[in-house]
Scaffold this motif. Structure first.
Motif, PDB file in Angstrom:
ATOM      1  N   TYR B  16       4.909  -1.772 -23.271  1.00 46.28           N
ATOM      2  CA  TYR B  16       3.991  -2.304 -24.281  1.00 46.28           C
ATOM      3  C   TYR B  16       4.636  -3.487 -25.013  1.00 46.28           C
ATOM      4  O   TYR B  16       4.040  -4.549 -25.164  1.00 46.28           O
ATOM      5  CB  TYR B  16       3.643  -1.182 -25.270  1.00 46.28           C
ATOM      6  CG  TYR B  16       2.540  -1.543 -26.252  1.00 46.28           C
ATOM      7  CD1 TYR B  16       1.220  -1.705 -25.831  1.00 46.28           C
ATOM      8  CD2 TYR B  16       2.835  -1.730 -27.603  1.00 46.28           C
ATOM      9  CE1 TYR B  16       0.222  -2.037 -26.726  1.00 46.28           C
ATOM     10  CE2 TYR B  16       1.837  -2.061 -28.512  1.00 46.28           C
ATOM     11  CZ  TYR B  16       0.525  -2.217 -28.065  1.00 46.28           C
ATOM     12  OH  TYR B  16      -0.460  -2.555 -28.949  1.00 46.28           O
ATOM     13  N   GLU B  27      -4.802   1.645 -24.058  1.00 43.85           N
ATOM     14  CA  GLU B  27      -5.538   2.428 -25.040  1.00 43.85           C
ATOM     15  C   GLU B  27      -4.731   3.661 -25.464  1.00 43.85           C
ATOM     16  O   GLU B  27      -4.583   3.948 -26.655  1.00 43.85           O
ATOM     17  CB  GLU B  27      -6.862   2.870 -24.413  1.00 43.85           C
ATOM     18  CG  GLU B  27      -7.998   2.951 -25.388  1.00 43.85           C
ATOM     19  CD  GLU B  27      -9.279   3.334 -24.659  1.00 43.85           C
ATOM     20  OE1 GLU B  27      -9.872   4.347 -25.051  1.00 43.85           O
ATOM     21  OE2 GLU B  27      -9.639   2.627 -23.684  1.00 43.85           O
ATOM     22  N   GLU B  30      -1.736   2.676 -27.615  1.00 47.57           N
ATOM     23  CA  GLU B  30      -2.122   2.261 -28.973  1.00 47.57           C
ATOM     24  C   GLU B  30      -2.540   3.459 -29.829  1.00 47.57           C
ATOM     25  O   GLU B  30      -2.183   3.543 -31.006  1.00 47.57           O
ATOM     26  CB  GLU B  30      -3.199   1.177 -28.913  1.00 47.57           C
ATOM     27  CG  GLU B  30      -2.565  -0.166 -28.514  1.00 47.57           C
ATOM     28  CD  GLU B  30      -3.554  -1.307 -28.345  1.00 47.57           C
ATOM     29  OE1 GLU B  30      -4.772  -1.044 -28.321  1.00 47.57           O
ATOM     30  OE2 GLU B  30      -3.087  -2.465 -28.225  1.00 47.57           O
ATOM     31  N   ALA B  31      -3.264   4.393 -29.206  1.00 43.45           N
ATOM     32  CA  ALA B  31      -3.655   5.608 -29.939  1.00 43.45           C
ATOM     33  C   ALA B  31      -2.415   6.393 -30.343  1.00 43.45           C
ATOM     34  O   ALA B  31      -2.308   6.892 -31.460  1.00 43.45           O
ATOM     35  CB  ALA B  31      -4.570   6.460 -29.064  1.00 43.45           C
ATOM     36  N   TYR B  32      -1.458   6.444 -29.442  1.00 42.69           N
ATOM     37  CA  TYR B  32      -0.223   7.182 -29.704  1.00 42.69           C
ATOM     38  C   TYR B  32       0.545   6.555 -30.869  1.00 42.69           C
ATOM     39  O   TYR B  32       1.018   7.239 -31.780  1.00 42.69           O
ATOM     40  CB  TYR B  32       0.643   7.200 -28.436  1.00 42.69           C
ATOM     41  CG  TYR B  32       1.983   7.863 -28.607  1.00 42.69           C
ATOM     42  CD1 TYR B  32       2.118   9.240 -28.468  1.00 42.69           C
ATOM     43  CD2 TYR B  32       3.122   7.115 -28.919  1.00 42.69           C
ATOM     44  CE1 TYR B  32       3.349   9.859 -28.626  1.00 42.69           C
ATOM     45  CE2 TYR B  32       4.352   7.719 -29.090  1.00 42.69           C
ATOM     46  CZ  TYR B  32       4.467   9.103 -28.938  1.00 42.69           C
ATOM     47  OH  TYR B  32       5.687   9.695 -29.116  1.00 42.69           O
ATOM     48  N   LEU B  33       0.640   5.231 -30.840  1.00 40.92           N
ATOM     49  CA  LEU B  33       1.387   4.541 -31.898  1.00 40.92           C
ATOM     50  C   LEU B  33       0.717   4.741 -33.259  1.00 40.92           C
ATOM     51  O   LEU B  33       1.391   4.850 -34.283  1.00 40.92           O
ATOM     52  CB  LEU B  33       1.514   3.045 -31.569  1.00 40.92           C
ATOM     53  CG  LEU B  33       2.428   2.712 -30.381  1.00 40.92           C
ATOM     54  CD1 LEU B  33       2.376   1.219 -30.074  1.00 40.92           C
ATOM     55  CD2 LEU B  33       3.869   3.145 -30.644  1.00 40.92           C
ATOM     56  N   LYS B  34      -0.614   4.795 -33.258  1.00 41.22           N
ATOM     57  CA  LYS B  34      -1.353   4.984 -34.501  1.00 41.22           C
ATOM     58  C   LYS B  34      -1.042   6.368 -35.071  1.00 41.22           C
ATOM     59  O   LYS B  34      -0.872   6.535 -36.270  1.00 41.22           O
ATOM     60  CB  LYS B  34      -2.864   4.837 -34.227  1.00 41.22           C
ATOM     61  CG  LYS B  34      -3.638   4.442 -35.464  1.00 41.22           C
ATOM     62  CD  LYS B  34      -5.053   3.973 -35.122  1.00 41.22           C
ATOM     63  CE  LYS B  34      -5.104   2.486 -34.803  1.00 41.22           C
ATOM     64  NZ  LYS B  34      -6.474   2.045 -34.451  1.00 41.22           N
ATOM     65  N   ALA B  35      -0.920   7.333 -34.181  1.00 43.12           N
ATOM     66  CA  ALA B  35      -0.685   8.711 -34.619  1.00 43.12           C
ATOM     67  C   ALA B  35       0.784   9.005 -34.905  1.00 43.12           C
ATOM     68  O   ALA B  35       1.119  10.002 -35.521  1.00 43.12           O
ATOM     69  CB  ALA B  35      -1.214   9.674 -33.557  1.00 43.12           C
ATOM     70  N   ASN B  36       1.675   8.122 -34.447  1.00 43.57           N
ATOM     71  CA  ASN B  36       3.111   8.379 -34.625  1.00 43.57           C
ATOM     72  C   ASN B  36       3.807   7.193 -35.284  1.00 43.57           C
ATOM     73  O   ASN B  36       4.338   6.321 -34.605  1.00 43.57           O
ATOM     74  CB  ASN B  36       3.773   8.665 -33.271  1.00 43.57           C
ATOM     75  CG  ASN B  36       3.263   9.930 -32.640  1.00 43.57           C
ATOM     76  OD1 ASN B  36       3.719  11.028 -32.938  1.00 43.57           O
ATOM     77  ND2 ASN B  36       2.272   9.786 -31.775  1.00 43.57           N
ATOM     78  N   PRO B  37       3.836   7.191 -36.614  1.00 46.59           N
ATOM     79  CA  PRO B  37       4.404   6.038 -37.329  1.00 46.59           C
ATOM     80  C   PRO B  37       5.869   5.768 -36.962  1.00 46.59           C
ATOM     81  O   PRO B  37       6.288   4.616 -36.907  1.00 46.59           O
ATOM     82  CB  PRO B  37       4.289   6.426 -38.808  1.00 46.59           C
ATOM     83  CG  PRO B  37       3.693   7.787 -38.867  1.00 46.59           C
ATOM     84  CD  PRO B  37       3.314   8.234 -37.517  1.00 46.59           C
ATOM     85  N   ALA B  40       5.832   3.913 -33.893  1.00 45.13           N
ATOM     86  CA  ALA B  40       5.261   2.597 -34.160  1.00 45.13           C
ATOM     87  C   ALA B  40       6.315   1.670 -34.757  1.00 45.13           C
ATOM     88  O   ALA B  40       6.410   0.499 -34.381  1.00 45.13           O
ATOM     89  CB  ALA B  40       4.056   2.723 -35.083  1.00 45.13           C
ATOM     90  N   SER B  41       7.140   2.218 -35.681  1.00 40.68           N
ATOM     91  CA  SER B  41       8.124   1.326 -36.295  1.00 40.68           C
ATOM     92  C   SER B  41       9.248   1.023 -35.298  1.00 40.68           C
ATOM     93  O   SER B  41       9.821  -0.070 -35.304  1.00 40.68           O
ATOM     94  CB  SER B  41       8.672   1.907 -37.601  1.00 40.68           C
ATOM     95  OG  SER B  41       9.479   3.014 -37.341  1.00 40.68           O
TER      96      SER B  41
END
Lengths: 169, 260
Positions: B16, B27, B30-37, B40-41
């Motif tokens: 990614y 998709e 992105e959903a995973y990153l939204k749910a796992n800050p 994401a950081s």
């Protein structure tokens, strides 16, 4: 200019960039590139015609780098990567925010394979498979070196310390 | 299991960040990153790293190329070195063959001298002839102890060597042995055979100077390719045609080039 020269010269900027990131001295980097090009000219008939020329050249360059490193170590010189890189920027007090440190200095704290994979994938735009071929490693190993390298670099950039130093403390 | 269903891995996150993610995974990542800050950081830090590194190294790639790196100059300096080597060999050859050939050369019909055919290759062929016919002890250490064999020979040669894998040509490693060479130098011989009993040897010798392309030599029924690389001389010999040996020598050459 003949076709071989045109093909090879296209990749010289990338070779110089990778060599410089490895050795961090301008002249030494160009020596490495020169060695690499001499070898490439000599072994032109050995390249995979269907393979990627850039990956082939980067492989030669990295092998040369490692051979030089080995030779110096064999000759009993105290030799670590740090010895051939220019002194890193002085360590300022750790900034609590995402400190802007010299990322190249951070890269120098990593083992060569982690450093190379970060450069090949992140800067030279090689695919993971191509990077695996350059490093002579399975792609799974390459991915884990990439993770380890990127995490260590993140730690360095955030705290100014390498993971190793922290563990020792 | 389809790709869509497989759980998110670190490889997805790297892909990614590197813009190598497959469209059908975007998709999910992105959903995973939204749910796992946390992830994401991590991903954001990797991306910043990647961009910063590219920026910092960009200047190096846009510098004008130094003249010494031009391919024409690289070739010229190579030709210069080859010419000097040739002159040396030609001079000694002239001394040896003094009379007869002079007139021939004067006609401009200079025979192509094989520049610096090292003693190494004759020694390699002699070693080949000595040991391939040996039914009881063709090798000193068998391939079953390959790690020990390679380590031992590397130590004695003072250079890391490896036993190339030639199975795709039908040749299996039988083993190897250590041989005396000139003065302080030693040589190693690795022997391979195929199902028809054809034997092939790779002879390695330290203390060789310079670096050469591979060259071909035929002596009786034995074909040999030889070259020098990084202080080691190599000779691949077999009672086989040049055409059969050529792809093998290229494979050996490539495998040796890999430092690992």
């Amino acid at each position: 200019m003949d076709e071989t020269a045109i093909l090879l010269e296209q990749h010289i900027p990338a070779l110089r960039r990778y060599a410089y990131a490895l050795v961090r001295q301008h002249d030494a980097a160009d020596d490495l590139v020169q060695d690499c090009l001499e070898r490439a000219v000599r072994r032109w008939h050995l390249r995979h015609r269907d393979g990627d020329l850039k990956a082939w050249l980067l492989t030669i360059l990295r092998n040369q780098f490692i051979n030089i490193y080995r030779q110096k170590r064999r000759r009993g010189m105290h030799f670590a990567l740090e010895d051939i890189v220019e002194p890193a920027a002085s360590d300022s007090a750790p900034d609590s925010s995402t400190a802007i440190r010299d990322i190249l200095a951070g890269l120098d704290t990593l083992p060569e394979d982690q450093k190379s994979v970060i450069l090949l994938v992140g800067v030279e735009d090689l695919s993971y498979d191509e990077a695996a071929r350059v490093l002579g490693l399975p792609v799974g190993t390459v991915m884990s070196r990439l993770s380890r390298g990127r995490e260590k670099l993140r730690e360095y950039l955030e705290t100014g310390r390498t993971a190793v130093l922290r563990r020792v403390k | 299991m389809t790709t869509r269903e497989s759980p998110i891995g670190e490889d997805d996150l790297h892909a990614y960040v590197d813009g190598r993610i497959l469209p059908d995974r975007v998709e999910a990542v992105e959903a995973y990153l939204k749910a796992n800050p946390e992830a994401a950081s991590q991903g954001a830090a990797w991306r910043t790293q990647r961009e910063t590194l590219r920026d910092q190294l960009a200047a190096k790639a846009s510098e004008p190329i130094p003249a010494r790196l031009r391919i024409s100059n690289i070739r010229a300096s190579r030709r210069h070195r080859q010419f000097q080597q040739f002159r040396l060999v030609a001079a000694s050859a002239l001394l040896l063959v003094a009379g007869g050939t002079i007139g021939w050369i004067a006609r401009g019909d200079v025979p192509t001298l094989n520049p610096a055919q090292p003693v190494m290759v004759s020694d390699a062929i002699s070693a080949y002839r000595t040991f391939v016919v040996d039914a009881t002890h063709p090798v000193e250490v068998k391939a079953s102890e390959q790690d020990h064999l390679v380590q031992w020979l590397s130590n004695r040669l003072g250079k890391p060597i490896k036993a190339p894998d030639l199975t795709r040509f039908g040749f299996r490693l039988m083993g190897g042995r250590l041989l005396p060479a000139s003065a302080d130098d030693v040589a190693a011989q690795l022997m391979y055979d195929d199902d028809r009993g054809t034997r092939l040897t790779l002879y390695l010798r330290n203390g060789e100077k310079g670096e050469t392309d591979y060259r071909f030599l035929r002596e009786g029924n034995v074909s040999a390719f030889y070259w020098i690389d990084d202080g080691l001389g190599f000779a691949l010999s077999a009672a086989a045609s040049r055409e059969r040996l050529l792809p093998i020598v290229e494979a050996v050459y490539r495998q040796i080039e890999q430092p690992k």
